[in-house]
Design a protein around this motif. Structure first.
Motif, short mmCIF file in Angstrom:
data_model
loop_
_atom_site.label_atom_id
_atom_site.label_comp_id
_atom_site.label_asym_id
_atom_site.label_seq_id
_atom_site.Cartn_x
_atom_site.Cartn_y
_atom_site.Cartn_z
N ARG A 116 -22.06 -1.85 1.47
CA ARG A 116 -20.67 -1.18 1.22
C ARG A 116 -19.83 -0.98 2.24
NH1 ARG A 116 -21.04 1.22 -4.99
NH2 ARG A 116 -19.00 -0.45 -4.68
N HIS A 117 -18.80 -1.69 2.45
CA HIS A 117 -17.75 -1.32 3.61
C HIS A 117 -16.56 -0.59 3.10
CE1 HIS A 117 -15.65 -1.94 7.53
NE2 HIS A 117 -14.62 -2.06 6.66
N VAL A 118 -16.46 0.60 3.58
CA VAL A 118 -15.51 1.73 3.11
C VAL A 118 -14.38 1.37 4.33
CG1 VAL A 118 -14.64 4.07 2.60
CG2 VAL A 118 -16.90 2.89 1.93
N ALA A 119 -13.31 0.93 4.07
CA ALA A 119 -12.19 0.92 5.04
C ALA A 119 -11.55 2.15 5.58
CB ALA A 119 -11.10 0.03 4.59
N GLU A 120 -11.40 2.16 6.69
CA GLU A 120 -11.11 3.55 7.20
C GLU A 120 -9.37 3.62 6.53
OE1 GLU A 120 -11.32 4.84 11.19
OE2 GLU A 120 -13.28 3.87 11.54
N ARG A 121 -9.08 4.86 6.46
CA ARG A 121 -7.84 5.09 5.91
C ARG A 121 -7.38 6.41 6.33
NH1 ARG A 121 -8.19 4.75 0.10
NH2 ARG A 121 -8.58 7.01 0.25
N ALA A 122 -6.26 6.60 6.97
CA ALA A 122 -5.73 7.73 7.51
C ALA A 122 -5.44 8.88 6.50
CB ALA A 122 -4.90 7.67 8.55
N GLY A 123 -4.30 8.17 5.69
CA GLY A 123 -3.46 8.81 4.64
C GLY A 123 -4.18 8.79 3.07
N PRO A 124 -3.47 9.36 2.14
CA PRO A 124 -3.83 9.09 0.86
C PRO A 124 -4.01 7.61 0.46
CG PRO A 124 -1.64 9.95 0.80
CD PRO A 124 -2.07 9.80 2.11
N ALA A 125 -4.92 7.52 -0.63
CA ALA A 125 -4.73 6.06 -1.29
C ALA A 125 -3.40 5.86 -1.91
CB ALA A 125 -5.80 6.14 -2.14
N LEU A 126 -3.00 4.29 -1.80
CA LEU A 126 -1.72 3.85 -2.33
C LEU A 126 -1.67 4.41 -3.72
CD1 LEU A 126 0.73 2.46 -2.28
CD2 LEU A 126 -0.34 0.37 -2.39
N ASP A 127 -2.62 4.37 -4.83
CA ASP A 127 -2.40 4.56 -5.92
C ASP A 127 -2.43 6.14 -6.44
OD1 ASP A 127 -4.75 4.70 -5.79
OD2 ASP A 127 -5.30 3.63 -7.61
N GLU A 128 -2.85 7.08 -5.35
CA GLU A 128 -2.55 8.27 -5.71
C GLU A 128 -1.70 9.04 -4.83
OE1 GLU A 128 -6.95 9.42 -5.15
OE2 GLU A 128 -7.44 8.23 -6.34
N ALA A 129 -1.07 8.35 -4.08
CA ALA A 129 -0.12 9.06 -3.09
C ALA A 129 0.92 9.64 -3.78
CB ALA A 129 0.32 8.15 -1.91
N SER A 130 1.56 10.76 -3.36
CA SER A 130 2.88 11.41 -3.82
C SER A 130 4.17 10.65 -3.34
CB SER A 130 2.69 12.92 -4.03
OG SER A 130 2.75 13.24 -2.76
N VAL A 131 3.74 10.27 -1.98
CA VAL A 131 4.88 9.59 -1.51
C VAL A 131 4.66 8.11 -0.94
CG1 VAL A 131 6.40 9.45 0.68
CG2 VAL A 131 5.81 11.64 -0.44
N VAL A 132 5.18 7.20 -1.17
CA VAL A 132 4.91 5.71 -0.88
C VAL A 132 6.07 5.31 -0.25
CG1 VAL A 132 4.50 3.34 -1.73
CG2 VAL A 132 3.43 5.37 -2.59
N VAL A 133 5.88 4.73 1.07
CA VAL A 133 6.89 4.21 1.94
C VAL A 133 6.65 2.50 1.98
CG1 VAL A 133 8.19 4.12 3.82
CG2 VAL A 133 7.03 6.18 3.28
N ALA A 134 7.51 1.93 1.24
CA ALA A 134 7.03 0.44 1.13
C ALA A 134 8.04 -0.53 2.01
CB ALA A 134 7.18 0.01 -0.20
N GLY A 135 7.49 -1.54 2.53
CA GLY A 135 8.46 -2.34 3.31
C GLY A 135 8.51 -3.73 2.92
N GLY A 136 9.53 -4.32 2.81
CA GLY A 136 9.73 -5.86 2.57
C GLY A 136 10.27 -6.74 3.52
N ARG A 137 10.57 -8.02 3.21
CA ARG A 137 10.94 -8.99 4.17
C ARG A 137 12.14 -8.64 4.97
NH1 ARG A 137 9.62 -14.51 1.78
NH2 ARG A 137 11.12 -13.71 0.08
N GLY A 138 12.90 -7.70 4.55
CA GLY A 138 14.11 -7.21 5.11
C GLY A 138 13.82 -6.51 6.60
N LEU A 139 12.61 -5.95 6.70
CA LEU A 139 12.25 -5.60 8.02
C LEU A 139 12.29 -6.45 9.11
CD1 LEU A 139 9.16 -3.44 7.14
CD2 LEU A 139 11.16 -2.70 7.75
N GLY A 140 12.45 -7.95 8.67
CA GLY A 140 12.55 -8.94 9.58
C GLY A 140 11.57 -9.53 10.50
#
Ligand SMILES: Cc1cc2nc3c(=O)[nH]c(=O)nc-3n(C[C@H](O)[C@H](O)[C@H](O)COP(=O)(O)OP(=O)(O)OC[C@H]3O[C@@H](n4cnc5c(N)ncnc54)[C@H](O)[C@@H]3O)c2cc1C
Lengths: 329, 268
Positions: free
Chosen positions: A191-215
């Motif tokens: 079993r490989h557990v990826a290192e993750r600094a912050g909360p899991a995406l589906d459990e986070a109370s804040v999600v900052v998402a980026g799209g193609r507009g970042l360029g």
């Protein structure tokens, strides 16, 4: 047709029950007088208190699977239990990797249809009605199973809020696993557990998402920084995942993760319907987009018409300055 | 490469779905409440990965066969031809009016009946289709065929007479070993699907496509189609819409509006 008994499939690891199972227990409790938890792994006794506290009267555990992928042995054990003592009215599952497999195995083994991608459930005159989001969430389709029980429903995570009921620890019943032959031969060897600094995406109370507009992929660093600064999780659209900027685990939307944070910051994201279904459930939405007509503004509580590559650095700087001043302005 | 002999003549069945172009959105039929799928069908993008994976594994095995298996209305072969042009050897197509309205389990029953006589060593499928995205058909199929399954494969290798698969998990990935025959679902991006060459496209026209009906396969027509689905849509309604809030034009100060908003909702 009153619903009498619902089985809720729960997952746990090292004595910690995953939130998805607790969410489904809350939903099941409102619909049926008897709710029982399905479980595998060696920690049934450790999670008996929390599952009981969330409304399960009993844990049906398959025990330690010794490295076998769970779907086949768990489906076989549940089918044998149903054969011996009759079916529950419904089985509630979460759309996790293992439980999607379990839903498929159970469905084929019991010859029962399964309704997947459910985002709600209500009781109708003829049984449970599962709600499904269609056309990017603009439409709700309600469906019902007409086959005999058990009725199998797979819910998207974050569909319900977990809620303690204050019940006593659940009884533990150990289910025997019948011989599964060749079908049960897939074995986890590492079993490989990826290192993750912050909360899991589906459990986070804040999600900052980026799209193609970042360029540019390098600008995704702005998203990571802001997520870290707000104690949240970074995320992306399929466009940036497909472009290889970030891994698939970042993807929010129809074919990615569903999130329900307190706030979702959409940066340079157009707001395609397939993206919206994955984040519309956020309590608050902030969007930054240079196009005033971008569909994302249609769901945003605060919309900023502007260049994300300029607004984000200023926002990060202002947050730093705010820290230096020691908090509120 | 001692394993070459072990896998030689490997037969891979790849489940492919032919779907309406996702660029043109579908609609619900107002009388049956099901997704309308008319117009020309194309190869589901998600299935191109399974086709490519099948081709690469047969190569690694030192030879064998890649057989496409599809269920589609009106003897549609548009998507199959694309996969044949990529290099698949032949196709089995199940097409029958009785199959309209089939659910995931009904589809799995049909695919199982089509795949059983092939004697495949490996069955490949996508994790879910682009248009239906129920995501259970492959595992239902594995159960009906009595096969082990490994879903959400990010990497598939031949090892020790069986497979070694890197399977996506919530936490990262698992390394899973599995004997053959088996069923594997592959995620997008697992391999880079090749573009059909001109020669491939021309050659695809002459590759065999066996078309079967429900009766041919010895299936009970009641097991698939509308009646087999044993589920009904009760109603369709517009969902509660979020309302748009305040929109501000950035004049060099929009970050302040964001900070104020985050403070208001107590995130800051
Ligand atoms: C079957 C299917 C499933 C899908 N599943 C998903 C899914 O799960 N998740 C998902 O996200 N998508 C999914 N998609 C894809 C979806 O349709 C969109 O293509 C995708 O969400 C677009 O991503 P985007 O917003 O990053 O890119 P775009 O749509 O290209 O939008 C970029 C936006 O950035 C803005 N912009 C450009 N430059 C700047 C700037 N300097 N500052 C500010 N704004 C700027 C533009 O105005 C534009 O609105 C799916 C599609 C299909 C067909």
């Amino acid at each position: 047709m009153a619903v009498g008994r619902i089985w809720v499939v729960t997952e746990s690891s090292g004595g910690v029950a995953s939130p998805a199972g607790l969410e489904l227990l809350a939903a099941a409790r409102r619909l049926a007088p008897v709710v029982e938890a399905v479980h595998w792994g060696g920690d049934a006794a450790e999670v008996a208190a929390v599952l009981g506290g969330h409304g399960a009267t009993r844990i049906l555990t398959v025990g330690d699977l010794e490295g076998a992928l769970p779907a086949v042995p768990v489906a076989a054990a549940l089918a044998a239990r149903i054969e011996a003592s009759g079916p529950p009215d419904a089985v509630f599952l979460t759309a996790s990797y293992d439980q999607r497999d379990l839903a498929g195995r159970l469905s084929a083994r019991l010859d029962r249809p399964v309704l997947t991608n459910a985002v709600g459930v209500t009781e109708g005159a003829d049984g449970l009605l599962a709600e499904h989001a269609a056309f990017g969430g603009s439409t709700v389709v309600r469906a019902r199973i007409t086959a005999p029980p058990p009725h199998l429903f797979v819910f998207r995570p974050r569909t319900f809020a977990a809620e303690a009921a204050g019940g006593p620890p659940a009884d533990v019943e150990v289910l025997a696993v019948p011989d599964t032959g060749a079908a049960g031969a897939a074995t986890i060897v590492h079993r490989h557990v990826a290192e993750r600094a912050g909360p899991a995406l589906d459990e986070a109370s804040v999600v900052v998402a980026g799209g193609r507009g970042l360029g540019d992929p390098s600008r995704f660093g702005l998203i990571e920084q802001l997520a870290r600064r707000l104690g949240g999780a970074p995320a992306g659209t399929r466009a940036v995942v497909d472009a290889g900027w970030v891994p698939y685990s970042y993807q929010v939307g129809q074919t990615g993760t569903t999130v329900k944070p307190t706030v979702y910051l959409a940066c340079g994201i157009s707001g395609a319907t397939q993206h919206l279904v994955g984040m519309k459930g956020a309590r608050h939405i902030v969007a930054i987009n240079k196009d005033r007509d971008a569909p994302i503004f249609g769901v945003a509580d605060l919309g900023v018409v502007g260049d994300v590559t300029k607004v984000l650095p200023r926002l990060l700087e202002a947050l730093d300055a705010r820290d230096d001043r020691g908090g509120t302005q | 490469m001692e394993w070459v002999g072990e896998y030689a003549g490997m037969k891979v069945a790849v489940c492919v779905k032919q779907i309406p172009d996702p660029a043109t959105p579908g609609r619900l039929d107002p009388t049956t409440n099901t997704l309308v799928r008319d117009g020309k069908l194309i190869l589901d993008d998600s299935d191109a990965y399974g086709v490519e994976m099948g081709l690469q594994l047969v190569d690694a095995a030192g030879g064998g066969e890649v057989v496409l298996v599809s269920m589609a209305p009106h003897r549609e072969t548009g998507g199959l031809r694309t996969a044949l042009a990529m290099g698949a050897d032949r196709a089995v197509l199940v097409s029958d009016d009785a199959l309209a309205g089939s659910d995931a389990l009904g589809t799995a029953k049909v695919l199982a009946a089509a795949i059983r006589p092939l004697g495949a060593d490996l069955v490949l499928a996508a994790t879910e289709s682009t248009d239906g995205y129920t995501g259970t058909t492959p595992v239902q199929l594995a159960e009906l065929l009595g096969l082990p399954s490994v879903t959400f494969a990010k990497r598939v290798e031949l090892e020790g007479g069986g497979l070694r698969v890197r399977r996506q998990t919530e936490a990262g990935y698992d390394e899973v070993t599995c004997p053959l025959p088996a069923l594997v679902t592959v995620t997008a991006g697992v391999v880079e699907p090749r573009y059909p060459s001109f020669k491939g496209i021309m050659g695809a026209k002459n590759k065999p496509v066996d078309v079967h009906t429900v009766a041919d396969l010895g299936l009970d027509p009641a097991a698939a189609g509308w009646s087999g689905a044993r589920q009904v849509i009760v109603d369709v309604a517009p969902s509660e819409q979020r309302r748009a809030g305040e929109v501000v034009e950035d004049q060099g100060d929009a970050h302040q509006a964001i900070i104020r908003f985050l403070e208001q909702i107590k995130v800051l």
